[in-house]
Motif scaffolding. Structure first.
Motif, PDB file in Angstrom:
ATOM      1  N   SER A 136      -4.083   5.859   3.732  1.00 12.36           N
ATOM      2  CA  SER A 136      -4.413   6.588   2.662  1.00 12.36           C
ATOM      3  C   SER A 136      -5.323   5.519   1.798  1.00 12.36           C
ATOM      4  O   SER A 136      -6.083   5.834   0.875  1.00 12.36           O
ATOM      5  N   LEU A 154       0.993   5.724   7.437  1.00  9.21           N
ATOM      6  CA  LEU A 154       0.341   6.277   6.328  1.00  9.21           C
ATOM      7  C   LEU A 154      -0.108   5.736   5.150  1.00  9.21           C
ATOM      8  O   LEU A 154      -0.979   6.129   4.422  1.00  9.21           O
ATOM      9  N   ASN A 155       0.659   4.827   4.782  1.00  2.00           N
ATOM     10  CA  ASN A 155       0.390   4.212   3.542  1.00  2.00           C
ATOM     11  C   ASN A 155      -0.987   3.621   3.586  1.00  2.00           C
ATOM     12  O   ASN A 155      -1.717   3.504   2.657  1.00  2.00           O
ATOM     13  N   THR A 156      -1.088   2.733   4.555  1.00  5.77           N
ATOM     14  CA  THR A 156      -2.525   2.198   4.556  1.00  5.77           C
ATOM     15  C   THR A 156      -3.566   3.037   5.062  1.00  5.77           C
ATOM     16  O   THR A 156      -4.730   2.653   4.351  1.00  5.77           O
ATOM     17  N   PRO A 201       0.787  -1.167  -0.106  1.00  2.00           N
ATOM     18  CA  PRO A 201       0.102   0.130   0.002  1.00  2.00           C
ATOM     19  C   PRO A 201       0.861   1.404   0.116  1.00  2.00           C
ATOM     20  O   PRO A 201       1.835   1.382   0.718  1.00  2.00           O
ATOM     21  N   ARG A 202       0.357   2.088  -0.839  1.00  2.00           N
ATOM     22  CA  ARG A 202       1.258   3.415  -1.043  1.00  2.00           C
ATOM     23  C   ARG A 202       0.236   4.656  -0.891  1.00  2.00           C
ATOM     24  O   ARG A 202      -0.826   4.659  -1.329  1.00  2.00           O
ATOM     25  N   ILE A 203       0.843   5.699  -0.304  1.00  2.00           N
ATOM     26  CA  ILE A 203       0.215   6.843  -0.380  1.00  2.00           C
ATOM     27  C   ILE A 203      -0.338   7.341  -2.006  1.00  2.00           C
ATOM     28  O   ILE A 203       0.664   7.105  -2.619  1.00  2.00           O
ATOM     29  N   GLY A 204      -1.469   7.375  -2.046  1.00  2.00           N
ATOM     30  CA  GLY A 204      -1.852   8.043  -3.498  1.00  2.00           C
ATOM     31  C   GLY A 204      -2.467   6.826  -4.469  1.00  2.00           C
ATOM     32  O   GLY A 204      -2.816   6.986  -5.397  1.00  2.00           O
ATOM     33  N   VAL A 205      -2.105   5.531  -3.959  1.00  2.00           N
ATOM     34  CA  VAL A 205      -2.569   4.341  -4.878  1.00  2.00           C
ATOM     35  C   VAL A 205      -3.845   3.963  -4.214  1.00  2.00           C
ATOM     36  O   VAL A 205      -4.124   3.805  -2.906  1.00  2.00           O
TER      37      VAL A 205
END
Lengths: 328, 334, 263, 609, 317
Positions: free
Chosen positions: C217, C213-215, A258-262
């Motif tokens: 988002s 923060l990745n998850t 998971p990545r920011i913006g995906v």
């Protein structure tokens, strides 16, 4: 792009004794570690990455055992060395930053004396090398006053930095970092990783960086070796991995981060669970989770194939066929 | 050096709580025991004098021995206030010698035995455990384990008799009993000190042998996880010498064993009380048995109290030492 | 949408006892006001020590707040005890971080899901319901998993068993405290996806607590950023990540690992 | 500052402090209790000079000696020592009634036994130089009468002149001579004006006796001879050393090695462990003492029946008890409850009956019972009313292992005549409390008085019958003695002639044998061992001149004054104390050396690595 | 397929057998616990046989005194003329009975107190803790003497009840302390919190979860307490505050020492009970030690050579 290997691992087989006999964790592993670069070894649980780290350093303890293979470091096979010879190499030639750095320091001794112990162990006078200790502490951006503290008086990040300083004290040629930031706070982790990268650039030490966290691994490594079920499934440089993955596992795993913006829909879901090496499986070890598998995948065991790209190896009989099914 | 003030306050508080509990227990227990010492003595007197004794004498005896028919709470308050004034009463068996005098004679010998034997067995036991743990799963370890298990499982007083028989009765190498040779006068002289050590040898040997096992096994089990601990692995990974590694593991393993030390004071005290009667050692053990036989409440309570205080103080000292030795506790002063 | 859960100036102080007499107080939470809307996935983000786990535990009353109030469906539940607390807890369930610790090693999967059903006096067919719940968390076939002990299944599966256990009480709010941080990379998205689908299928509101923060988002609608026990930033996830106003938030975003980035 | 060293110092210092403290305590203890001048660092004086002769004695196991020589507590520990320091007016042998004039030269009863005149010895001084005369004697008895309510029938004690004292009784009381004669005399000057004298701790005793305290420690008391002792040429032994042994076995071992020459200790294997060690010099003599009796509660059915009690007596195998329970040391007692030494008082018929009733004869026991309507059915005894005889409880004292064995024997013997018996072993004080209260059925007990003739033996068993639940310090068996028995008993003290006394005794014995309120089982043995390597003159079975136990204050003095140093004493073959000290020094040095070597080696090993 | 809540009786029995088998399997995995188990079972068989087949009446004084071992009295006779072997044989059962009673009852009390304080409010917890501490600090032998004297004073013949009571009184505190700390640590685990959250009652949590979780500690504590029971029995008897009229290994030692058997060389009287006690204790220690290794993987070892050989054949097939 390829350097000369500082360490060569050949046909390494490692496993553990248990109630059910000997369980193979690492199977027939071959790997070159190029000088002056960070080699990232990635893998999920069961892939054998930590076992590999310990095997390379010959710090694997019973019930773990190295069955066979060679680890050639500067022309000598580490696996054939006497313990005393090996001991003298440690911290001087090869060094190790352990996984659980929180508990890696002796709780009842002040930091300074733990540094002293390292120096004494290698026949150096502690008082004379005081400046060296100070320097290595400064290198990891710690205040010298921590030398007079007990480990429990330091925060997790400080402890980890101390451990790194201690491992680098005698300027080793090769450093193995086994999950060095696991358990630390995100911000601290980020800082430390940046510092490690910084030190590596400055000193040009060869590093083997091992982690389960793929994003971090990608951020840190020059070269990457992807482990799955005790085998290297792909080895190549950072950009090769991102741009041209040759093993479905590498590809899918990278896509599952998971990545920011995906958007969630665009994140790949990898079915099944990570597994250990299964000697009864005569085919590809990844076959149970591979969405692109063909019938021949289960018939024979794939070898590590050199691609036409420089120093890019992969272990898939279905490449490049599978890439057509996958949308990059 | 930082002083762990809070730790010490904490320990002092615990000390007081436990002491108070023990004092209360000490009051209650002897009163549970049926029988009246004055009556027993009165009866002997009556018999010896052919009945020519006035019954008032019984009351007089009771008064002299401090036996009271007052309500229990009054007795308890009297007991506490006497205690507070350091008045332990007068022994019934050794009337009219004050209990404190008897204790001043006997307790030092008991403490001497306890402290000496605990120290020695702590030292040897830990060393043996270290040896077994470091050589674990070898015949060396097995030898150490079986030896210490056997010693721990042999009834202590039987061991005492066997040792007495071998070394004193048949071997004639050691004296049969007593605290020092009867031909030497007490005093701070070299012959006296040698005599004391010599006479203490067999009792100490017995207590050491029987309590060794606990330390050895405890140390062995402590040091094995320590030898597998992260900091030992890391020390090995830094190429430290084996003596450095052993000493790190030992230092860390000995701390939890030290808490066992405080508990073993009480246990050793039990052992010593029994050994004393076998080796005719002039400590509190024999007095305790005599006191119970004669329902000598004051003496019984005095011994009980002093032994408990000795154990508590021992615990307290060990706790303090622990506070100083373990930096994790010392730190709490900050 | 209405607010299902709301806090009003929640503060929490811990006595760190160092002696019998003295001690330090540590302010874990300081005047925290948050709300959760129905059918919403709300993210509480912060580094360790930011107070996010304390808040989660206060919301299920594993701790009591030092001051402040908690409203559930506009009822002040702060002082609930006994029966009422039990009822509240069946409405607000929590998922723990470590799937290896949150299941009792001495009981089977079946037991773990059966207990909440028995305790809540489930009216229907318990056996069917267990199967249904296991299927809901995508453990197929249920009969295969029911007799398994926790150590016989993987971390991802455990976390899903735990979700099934929590869902057995048919809660209205699910508080997930770092539910994926201990899982392998390839399994994380599976669980996150499951959370999301639970929200959609059952209409459960979810508080997702994480440092990653990745998850966030990927899954959440709205976000609170906690720092040193205070809310430093809040808003819709995309907005906050795109335009962080607080430096702490920016640092968090900066530290979020990205494989395409090089250090 | 090196912090690391600092910590080591803390550990080292605390260890050192603990060690020093403990050793200081040990060293201070004897110093504190030592009354001889000087502190810890005083010059040690040698107690036993090799030129002088010493007698080592131990009265029996005791934890330690206490530093109190108060003459009002003559029985307190260390037992027997009082007799060497304080002396009575007469030495009276309680076995056979022999009287030796001691501080008195003679006595005279007048007014039909109402007046006793005692003629005192001249030229006797107390060890502080005070003259012994009538004032001390009167002071002694008046203090006792005033402070302790003793001498109930003594009306007046008056000094007729400096060396004559007269006692007035309210009724004829010839038997009071024993009590008066055994009382030790104290110096008036020292004790005058002291209230509650028994409560004083006396560390510096003043008496007329042959010895004085030289040094005291809880483990050892040394007595030195009184140079001004009134008996010319006495005592012959320079020092008497009381050595403390805390247990029977320790004392036995010390005896066997000749480290103690006079002791009173029960030894289960005395021949094997003691006499066999040195048959020429190690000897024991266990003269029979007071009877150990089976005390029966005479208020409880069926023990309230006299023939039932006789049957019990017949059913007890006293020989088996002697051999199994009492290691063959304690001889079967006669049924008349009279000391073996005093059997001559009995006439032929009484003596015969006393022996017959003490013979093991279960058939006869059954015959007696069956003659009265009791029946034995399938191992159980049924009373004349057809009801089973209730189970009886038999107690002895916990820890008196011989008695504990005896009661199991008695229980099994009584079961042969159908009486079922349970046994319990409470503590001494509980047992005596229960016996006093009548709260028992049967108990093994010593219930007789001590004195020079059988009248004293009977004094314990007669008296008012106290109901169960109230204290009976005499007659705890609650025997309702016949008026005839009481008449004999009361008549005895006023009897002046031997023949009337014998008639009274036989009268009582005959009733006693008919009724058997208590059942004598065995004579308790008076434990006495001696080693005659260097010292001779001991009483023994062949020459039983006096009561031999060292713990018995009066008699032990008589024995001590009979002892003499042998002229050609063989040198002691065993290890002497000096030898032990030498061995000790060697061992201590060896241990230290081994430790030092080990330490140095481990240091070296470390450096090598 | 039946769920576990509806198993028939037969299935239950099969389950129990299977469980026992697997427990025994665990025991035999470890050399130490296997040895301990075998010794314990042998002593138990010896004890049970002793109840029925003692060659002579152990109480009866029916032989010559102090006979060394011979064909009639295989372990000789006591100084009182009793048969030593009969005493040893018949005395085994009571000794074991006391050891196990003290072990079971003491452990029950410890578990009760320990778990209670682990779950109780802070104040109750502190109170229990101080009481436990008092019992830990007071030397057991003093309590044995005092309580022993008290029970002797009761003078009713209570058999072994007083002895067992005394040993429980002096032996429960150590276990309670252990259970307290173990419970405190277990009750903080996530899966217990989880049960709290789904609304399980405390009682249910304790009985369904805590007890299971601390079972290894309970078993280990049982052996420890049973050990204390046997050792304590010898002390109670030695101090003369036990019931001396019954035959067990403790009273055998008492009488042997009372008769100074150690001085007169009657080794056949003093050594057999000592060695039997020692063997019993040894088996408890071994079992405890072995179980410790089973529960604590860091102490565990696998037989390297055998496994290797087995593995080789496996791969060859």
């Amino acid at each position: 792009m390829s350097g000369n290997p500082v360490m060569k691992i050949r046909n390494l087989e490692v496993g553990y004794y248990s109630e059910n006999g000997f369980n193979i964790i690492i199977h027939d592993l071959n790997l070159d570690v190029n000088e002056g670069r960070i080699l990232g070894v990635a893998g999920e649980s069961g892939s054998g990455k930590s076992t590999l780290a310990q095997a390379i350093y010959r710090s694997l303890k019973y019930p773990g055992e190295i069955r066979s293979g060679e680890i050639i470091f500067r022309g000598k096979d580490l696996l054939k060395m006497e313990t005393q010879e090996l001991r003298k190499m440690r911290a001087i030639d090869i060094s190790f930053v352990p996984q659980a750095a929180m508990n890696a320091l002796n709780p009842v001794k002040k930091i300074l004396y733990q540094f002293y112990d390292v120096l004494i162990a290698h026949g150096k006078d502690p008082e004379e090398n005081m400046e060296r200790i100070r320097e290595s502490v400064r290198m990891v951006r710690l205040d010298e006053s921590i030398l007079y503290n007990f480990p429990h008086e330091l925060s997790g990040g400080m402890k980890q930095r101390t451990v790194i300083a201690m491992s680098l004290l005698l300027s080793p040629k090769l450093v193995i970092l086994d999950e060095p930031t696991t358990g630390l706070d995100v911000l601290v982790e980020h800082d430390i990783l940046k510092d490690i990268r910084e030190i590596q650039r400055k000193t040009n030490i060869t590093m083997i960086f091992i982690t389960h966290d793929l994003s971090i691994l990608y951020e840190m490594s020059d070269d990457i070796a992807m482990l799955y079920a005790g085998e290297i499934v792909e080895k190549g440089s950072h950009s090769q991995f991102l741009k041209n993955p040759m093993h479905p596992y590498t590809y899918l795993l990278t896509k599952s981060i998971p990545r920011i913006g995906v958007k969630r829909e665009n994140i790949v879901k990898l079915k099944g669970n990570p597994t250990n090496y299964d000697p009864s499986n005569r085919g590809c070890q990844f076959i149970t989770r591979c969405p692109y598998s063909e019938s021949f995948c289960s018939e024979s065991h794939p070898d590590l194939i050199e691609s036409d790209e420089d120093d890019h190896l992969y272990r898939c009989m279905n490449f490049p066929a599978w890439r057509k099914k996958a949308t990059i | 050096m930082k002083i762990p003030v809070r730790y010490i306050i904490n320990k002092i508080f615990l000390f007081i709580v436990v002491l108070f509990g023990a004092i209360t227990l000490n009051f209650v227990l002897p009163r549970l025991i049926p029988g009246n010492p004055a009556e027993t003595i009165y009866q002997d007197v009556v018999k010896a004098s052919g009945g020519a004794v006035n019954p008032v004498y019984l009351k007089q005896l009771e008064a002299e021995y401090g036996l009271s028919h007052a309500p229990l709470y009054v007795q308890y308050l009297t007991y506490l206030s006497d205690l507070f004034h350091g008045n332990l009463g007068v022994s019934i068996t050794y009337y009219p010698v004050p209990v404190s005098t008897i204790l001043a004679q006997a307790l030092p010998w008991t403490l001497f035995l306890v402290i000496t034997s605990i120290s020695i067995s702590f030292f040897i036991g830990n060393r043996m455990g270290r040896y077994g743990g470091i050589n674990r799963n070898t015949w060396k370890d097995l030898t150490v384990d079986i030896f210490s298990m056997f010693m721990a499982s042999f009834p202590a007083f039987v061991m005492a008799f066997i040792i007495l028989d071998i070394f004193a009765v048949n071997g004639k190498l050691f004296p049969l009993g007593g605290a020092y040779s009867s031909s030497i006068n007490a005093g701070f002289t070299i012959p006296f000190i040698i005599s004391v050590i010599y006479h203490a040898f067999l009792p100490v040997l017995t207590i050491v042998l029987t309590s060794l096992g606990g330390w050895t096994l405890g140390m062995r089990n402590n040091i094995i996880p320590n030898l597998n601990s992260d900091f030992i692995n890391y020390s090995e990974n830094l190429g430290m010498k084996s003596y450095q590694i052993k000493s790190i593991a030992y230092r860390n393993a000995i701390l939890p064993n030290l808490t066992g030390f405080s508990m073993s004071i009480g246990l050793s005290m039990s052992g010593v009380i029994i050994e004393e009667s076998i080796f005719s050692y002039p400590g509190v053990g024999m007095y305790m048995i005599t006191a119970i036989d004669n329902l000598d409440y004051p003496l019984m309570q005095g011994i009980f109290l002093m032994v408990i205080i000795a154990v508590l103080v021992g615990n307290f000292i060990v706790d303090l030492l622990y506070g100083f030795l373990d930096p994790r506790i010392r730190q709490e002063s900050g | 949408m209405s607010q299902i859960l709301r806090t009003e100036s929640i503060s929490k102080e811990f006595m760190v006892r160092k002696g019998l007499v003295t001690g330090n107080t540590i302010k874990a939470l300081n005047d925290v006001n948050i709300y959760l809307e129905e059918r919403e996935i709300l993210a509480l983000v912060g580094a360790s020590g930011s107070g996010k786990s304390t808040l989660a535990r206060i919301l299920v009353f594993l701790y009591r707040p030092t001051s402040g109030k908690i409203f559930f469906q506009d009822q002040d539940v702060t002082k609930y005890k006994g029966r009422k607390l039990k009822k509240y807890r069946s409405d607000v369930q929590m998922v723990f971080q470590d799937p290896y610790a949150s299941l009792d090693p001495y009981h089977t999967v079946d037991w773990h899901i059966r207990r909440p059903l028995i305790l809540s006096h489930y009216k229907g067919n318990v056996e069917e319901r267990i199967d249904e719940l296991l299927e809901m968390v995508r453990l197929n076939p249920p009969s295969y998993y029911r007799e398994k002990f926790p150590h016989q299944i993987s971390g991802g599966q455990r976390q899903r068993v735990y979700l099934a256990r929590a869902l057995a009480l048919e809660p209205k709010v699910l508080i997930a405290d770092e539910p994926v941080s201990m899982l392998d990379v390839s399994l994380r998205i599976e669980v996150l996806d499951l959370l999301s689908s639970i929200r959609e299928k059952l209409g459960v509101s979810i508080i997702y607590i994480t440092h990653d923060l990745n998850t966030v988002s990927v899954i959440s609608d709205r976000i609170y950023v906690l720092h040193d026990g205070k809310v430093v930033e809040s808003g819709r996830t995309q907005d906050v990540i795109a335009n962080p106003s607080d430096s702490y938030t920016r640092a968090l975003i900066e530290a979020a690992p990205d494989p395409y980035k090089r250090l | 500052m090196n912090i690391k060293d600092n910590k080591k110092i803390v550990v080292a210092i605390s260890a050192a402090v603990i060690m020093i403290l403990s050793s200081m305590m040990v060293l201070a203890a004897p110093a504190m209790s030592q009354n001889s001048s000087g502190g810890i660092f005083a010059n040690p004086q040698t107690a036993s000079n090799s030129n002088n002769t010493s007698l080592y004695l131990s009265p029996g196991p005791t934890p330690a000696f206490t530093d109190n020589f108060n003459p009002f507590n003559i029985w307190s520990t260390p037992a027997g020592i009082m007799g060497f320091i304080y002396e009575p007016l007469f030495q009276i042998n309680t076995y056979n009634g022999t009287v030796i004039p001691w501080l008195a030269t003679s006595y005279n009863f007048s007014h039909g036994g109402r007046n006793l005149t005692v003629y005192l010895r001249h030229n006797v001084t107390f060890s502080n130089g005070e003259q012994f005369n009538a004032s001390s004697v009167v002071f002694t008895f008046q203090t006792e009468k005033k402070d302790y309510d003793e001498w109930g029938t003594v009306k007046n004690i008056t000094a007729i002149n400096n060396y004559e004292v007269e006692f007035n009784f309210t009724q004829p009381q010839t038997q009071y001579l024993f009590y008066i004669g055994s009382t030790v005399i104290i110096p008036k000057n020292v004790w005058e004006g002291k209230s509650n004298p028994a409560n004083i701790q006396v560390t510096d005793p003043i008496g007329t006796g042959p010895y004085m305290i030289q040094s005291f420690s809880p483990q050892k008391i040394v007595l030195v001879k009184n140079p001004h002792y009134w008996q010319p040429g006495e005592p012959k032994i320079d020092h008497v050393v009381y050595v403390d042994y805390t247990s029977n076995s320790a004392l036995s071992l010390a005896l066997a090695e000749g480290k103690v020459e006079w002791a009173s200790v029960f030894e289960p294997n005395v021949t094997q462990l003691f006499t066999a060690n040195d048959p020429a010099h190690n000897h024991y003599w266990y003269p029979p003492g007071q009877p150990v009796t089976l005390l029966l509660n005479n208020l409880i059915y069926p023990l309230n029946i006299s023939y039932f009690r006789q049957a019990i007596s017949l059913a007890i195998n006293r020989t088996a008890i002697m051999n199994i329970g009492e290691y063959g040391y304690e001889r079967p007692a006669n049924a008349a409850n009279i000391l073996e030494q005093q059997m001559s008082y009995l006439n032929a018929s009484n003596a015969q009956m006393a022996n017959e009733l003490a013979q093991y004869n279960p058939q006869k026991a059954l015959q007696i019972l069956e003659a009265h309507g009791f029946t034995l059915k399938s191992g159980s005894l049924y009373g004349p009313n057809g009801q089973k005889v209730p189970t009886l409880n038999l107690m002895s004292v916990a820890g008196y292992s011989d008695w504990d064995t005896d009661i199991t024997l008695i229980a099994s013997e009584l079961s042969q005549i159908g009486i079922s018996v349970t046994t319990t072993t409470p503590t001494n004080s509980v047992l005596s409390g229960d016996v006093t209260d009548g709260n028992y059925t049967m108990a093994l007990y010593v219930d007789t008085g001590i004195g020079p003739n059988p009248w004293y033996d009977y004094s314990g068993i007669q008296g008012p019958v106290v109901p169960i639940g109230q204290n009976a310090y005499i007659n705890p068996e609650r025997w309702n003695a016949s008026a005839q028995f009481e008449k004999y008993f009361n008549n005895f003290p006023s009897a002046i002639t031997n023949s009337t006394q014998e008639a009274d005794i036989n009268g009582m014995a005959s009733i006693m044998l008919q009724q058997m309120p208590i059942i004598p089982v065995v004579y308790s043995a008076d434990w006495y061992e001696y080693v005659n390597t260097t010292i001779g003159g001991w009483p023994n079975a062949a020459h039983p001149y006096w009561i031999p136990m060292p713990w018995y204050p009066g008699p032990s003095e008589v024995v001590l004054l009979h002892l003499y140093v042998k002229s050609n004493a063989p040198s002691n073959s065993g290890l002497t104390n000096t030898d032990y000290d030498l061995i000790a020094a060697v061992i201590v040095v060896a241990i230290a050396a081994v430790a030092a070597v080990g330490w140095v080696r481990s240091k070296k090993m470390k450096q090598k690595e | 397929m039946g769920s576990i809540n509806h198993v028939s009786g037969l299935e239950k029995i099969v389950g129990i057998i299977r469980k026992t088998k697997s427990t025994l399997g665990i025991l035999f995995q470890n050399g130490k616990s296997a040895t301990g188990f075998i010794i314990l079972v042998s002593i138990s068989i010896f004890a049970i046989a002793g109840l029925f087949f003692a060659p002579y009446n152990p109480d009866a004084y029916m032989f010559r005194r102090s006979l060394p071992p011979n064909s009639v009295n295989i372990l000789g006779t006591t100084g009182y003329g009793q048969d030593v072997f009969s005493q040893l044989f018949a005395g085994a059962a009571p000794t074991l009975f006391i050891g196990f009673s003290v072990g079971i009852l003491g452990t029950l009390i410890s578990v009760f107190v320990g778990v209670l304080s682990g779950f109780a409010s802070k104040r109750v917890n502190d109170l229990i803790n101080s009481i436990v501490n008092i019992f830990l600090v007071v030397p057991g032998v003093l309590l044995i003497m005092l309580f022993g004297t008290y029970f002797l004073g009761l003078k009713e013949n209570l058999g072994y009840v007083p002895t067992i009571l005394i040993l429980i009184i002096t032996g429960w505190a150590f276990g309670a302390r252990t259970f307290r700390s173990v419970t405190l640590s277990v009750s903080k685990r996530d899966y217990i919190l989880s049960s709290v959250l789904i609304g399980e009652s405390k009682v249910s949590i304790i009985f369904r979860q805590i007890i299971k979780a601390i079972m290894p500690v309970i078993v280990s504590n049982f052996f420890f307490t049973a050990m204390y029971g046997v050792m304590g029995l010898t002390f109670v008897e030695y101090l003369g505050v036990g019931n001396l009229s019954q035959v067990n290994w403790g009273t055998m030692l008492y009488w042997a020492i009372n008769d100074e058997a150690y001085l007169t060389g009657q080794w056949w009287w003093i050594l057999p009970p000592s060695l039997m006690i020692s063997a019993l204790m040894f088996s408890f220690i071994l079992l405890n030690f072995g179980l410790d290794e089973i529960a604590n993987p860091s102490l565990r070892i696998y037989n390297k050579k055998n496994r290797k050989a087995k593995n080789v054949t496996d791969t060859q097939n």
